[in-house]
Design an enzyme around this catalytic site. Structure first.
Site, short mmCIF file in Angstrom:
data_model
loop_
_atom_site.label_atom_id
_atom_site.label_comp_id
_atom_site.label_asym_id
_atom_site.label_seq_id
_atom_site.Cartn_x
_atom_site.Cartn_y
_atom_site.Cartn_z
N ARG A 77 38.51 -67.62 -13.82
CA ARG A 77 37.32 -66.78 -14.06
C ARG A 77 37.16 -66.36 -15.51
O ARG A 77 38.20 -65.72 -15.61
CB ARG A 77 37.05 -65.95 -13.01
CG ARG A 77 35.81 -64.93 -13.29
CD ARG A 77 35.71 -64.06 -11.95
NE ARG A 77 34.68 -63.23 -12.59
CZ ARG A 77 34.82 -61.70 -12.70
NH1 ARG A 77 36.10 -61.43 -12.80
NH2 ARG A 77 33.68 -61.15 -13.00
N HIS A 121 30.00 -59.54 -19.54
CA HIS A 121 31.33 -58.70 -19.17
C HIS A 121 31.25 -57.87 -20.29
O HIS A 121 32.49 -57.56 -21.07
CB HIS A 121 32.48 -59.46 -19.02
CG HIS A 121 33.65 -58.62 -18.28
ND1 HIS A 121 34.28 -59.34 -17.08
CD2 HIS A 121 34.42 -57.56 -18.46
CE1 HIS A 121 35.34 -58.60 -16.89
NE2 HIS A 121 35.30 -57.69 -17.42
N GLU A 166 30.33 -56.23 -12.74
CA GLU A 166 30.40 -54.70 -12.76
C GLU A 166 29.51 -53.76 -13.44
O GLU A 166 29.57 -53.14 -14.19
CB GLU A 166 31.83 -54.27 -13.04
CG GLU A 166 33.17 -54.99 -12.52
CD GLU A 166 34.19 -54.21 -12.65
OE1 GLU A 166 34.43 -53.51 -13.54
OE2 GLU A 166 35.51 -54.92 -12.10
N ASN A 292 34.94 -57.28 -6.87
CA ASN A 292 36.23 -56.73 -7.54
C ASN A 292 36.86 -55.63 -6.72
O ASN A 292 36.22 -54.69 -6.84
CB ASN A 292 35.87 -56.33 -9.25
CG ASN A 292 35.51 -57.60 -10.07
OD1 ASN A 292 35.69 -58.72 -9.39
ND2 ASN A 292 35.12 -57.32 -11.11
N TYR A 294 40.01 -53.04 -6.24
CA TYR A 294 41.43 -52.35 -6.73
C TYR A 294 42.03 -51.20 -5.59
O TYR A 294 42.89 -51.04 -5.71
CB TYR A 294 41.13 -51.98 -8.23
CG TYR A 294 40.97 -53.09 -9.23
CD1 TYR A 294 42.05 -53.57 -9.71
CD2 TYR A 294 39.93 -53.41 -9.60
CE1 TYR A 294 42.04 -54.51 -10.53
CE2 TYR A 294 39.81 -54.56 -10.29
CZ TYR A 294 40.74 -55.11 -11.14
OH TYR A 294 40.44 -56.18 -11.78
N GLU A 349 38.19 -60.33 -8.55
CA GLU A 349 39.23 -59.58 -9.19
C GLU A 349 39.89 -58.79 -8.34
O GLU A 349 39.52 -57.94 -7.26
CB GLU A 349 38.66 -58.38 -10.27
CG GLU A 349 38.22 -59.14 -11.64
CD GLU A 349 37.80 -58.33 -12.73
OE1 GLU A 349 38.29 -56.98 -12.69
OE2 GLU A 349 36.95 -58.30 -13.35
#
Ligand code: IFM
Length: 441
Positions: A77, A121, A166, A292, A294, A349
């Site tokens: 990606r 991005h 995002e 994504n 985290y 991600e």
């Protein structure tokens, strides 16, 4: 104990973005981006660095593809730099920029790696920012022009597309909290930006489909549990508002439910930029949602800051100060599937910044990163077992890179970059991932 049993056609990938790795900020006719301008402004990047050279991926792309092949990934990606392709934001195409991405795509396909392309991005052409940028509605047309140029050039070979990465971070960190380019601190502008990202997304989807038959088209959101630190009403309320902003603002609107009524009603969010039909456009059906993930965030309300974050005693934290919380990945995947039902989900991600240990032989030891990934893969497997249509997983990041306002001080890579020599070295976590992929194919 969860046993791994991922589907045979599962995508095991890595992810990067253009500004964070490419360097070559002025090469071959590229225009300036808002991140070039921001990182060249004193005091904006914590370690005083910028992405002028980054990982020099622009010049080392073939070598990087060879490394990906060695790693054994079957998907990669990446994002495109809009000003590398359209230096003035619109109009004149910079063929050299387009050719770079065309070579990247060809190289990936020749290596048996599926290209997964993200159009935006965060590196907006500076010239468009100078004309008003994302707070202005007419930027949507510029984005559609850029989309058409890229989709025409690469649509025959790229079959997985994301419009935005995002939008929460791009809009709110860039235009409300001012920590990201273009460094604006205006709440109303930030909501206009978020809206125009989503609108541009919805209008871009059919353009991509028309130029890339059979492609899967989606968008990538940063999502995660926003939880109350205690059971008090005030804390639960703070968590609800954070959840509304981070998760529901984007999930609800993409799913056709409009913006969250609780935030609109009580949050004083002004929506003067909304026009008839916008919400239908934003809800254009997608083939997948990229997630994504985290960490989670815990909130307790306080007199000074109603959304103050709380740390957990005894928990493990990464170099970013983010709690290691794999259960949150399971919770996020399950919630998104069972509450929103998009056709397919990808973890686009997931990864961690840890301080790597370089030994005398030049080997890079990062056992905590491998453990982080392993525990999150367990959460992904649990989600699949629970019925979540998870189709792939991209580790952030393929290599160490420019971590935005933190500069090069945070290393997320599976591949270690010596920024002085640009030497690439597979870290222990990369070797672990390589073995994991072999065992799980
Ligand atoms: O480096 C970023 C990436 O650009 C977007 N998602 C989060 C990563 C780690 O902060």
């Amino acid at each position: 104990m969860t046993e791994f049993n991922f589907p045979k056609d599962f995508l095991w990938g890595t992810a990067t973005s253009s500004y964070q790795i490419e360097g070559a900020w002025q090469a071959d006719g590229k225009g300036e981006s808002i991140w070039d301008r921001f990182s060249h402004t004193k005091g904006k990047i914590q370690d005083g660095t910028n992405g002028d050279n980054a990982c020099d991926h622009y010049n080392r792309c073939p070598q990087d593809i060879e490394l990906m092949q060695k790693l054994g990934i079957n998907a990669y990606r990446f994002s495109l730099s809009w000003p590398r392709i359209l230096p003035q934001g619109r109009g004149q195409i910079n063929q050299a920029g387009l050719d770079f991405y065309s070579r990247l795509v060809d190289g990936l396909l020749a290596a048996g790696i599926k290209p997964n392309l993200t159009l935006y991005h965060w590196d907006l052409p500076q010239v468009l920012q100078d004309q008003g940028g994302w707070p202005q509605r007419d930027i949507v047309d510029a984005f559609l022009e850029y989309t058409e140029v890229v989709a025409r050039a690469l649509g025959d070979r790229v079959k997985m597309w994301s419009t935005f990465n995002e939008p929460f971070v791009s809009a709110f960190l860039g235009y409300w909290w001012g920590e990201h380019a273009p460094g604006i601190t205006d709440r109303n502008q930030a909501f206009a930006v978020a809206h125009h990202h989503l609108l541009a997304h919805g209008k871009a989807v059919p353009i991509i489909r028309a130029n890339s038959p059979g492609a899967d088209v989606g968008i990538v959101l940063n999502l995660g549990p926003q939880m109350a630190a205690t059971d008090s009403e005030a804390d639960r309320d703070a968590a609800r508002r954070a959840d509304g902003l981070v998760n529901r603002w984007f999930l609800d609107s993409l799913a056709g439910r409009g913006y969250p009524a609780d935030l609109v009603a009580e949050g004083g969010v002004e929506l003067p930029f909304m026009q008839d039909g916008d919400m239908q456009t934003i809800a254009e059906p997608i083939d997948f949602l990229g997630i994504n993930y985290y960490t989670r965030r815990l909130f307790h309300s306080s007199d000074n800051d109603e959304m103050a974050e709380q740390k957990v005693a005894g928990a493990e934290y990464t170099e970013m100060g983010w709690e290691v919380y794999p259960q949150g990945l399971y919770a996020t995947l399950a919630r998104v599937h069972f509450a929103y039902d998009f056709p397919a989900l990808y973890v686009t991600e997931n990864g961690a910044a840890f301080a790597d240990i370089v030994d005398v032989n030049g080997r890079i030891h990062d056992a905590r990163r491998a453990a982080y990934l392993q525990n999150h893969f367990v959460a992904a497997q649990d989600a699949i077992n629970a019925g979540v249509p998870l189709k792939g997983y991209y580790v952030w990041s393929f290599m160490d890179n420019f971590e935005w306002a933190y500069g090069f001080s945070k290393r997320f890579g599976l591949v270690y970059i010596d920024y002085k020599t640009q030497k690439r070295t597979l870290k222990d976590s990369a070797l672990w991932y390589q073995g994991f992929i072999i065992d799980n194919k």
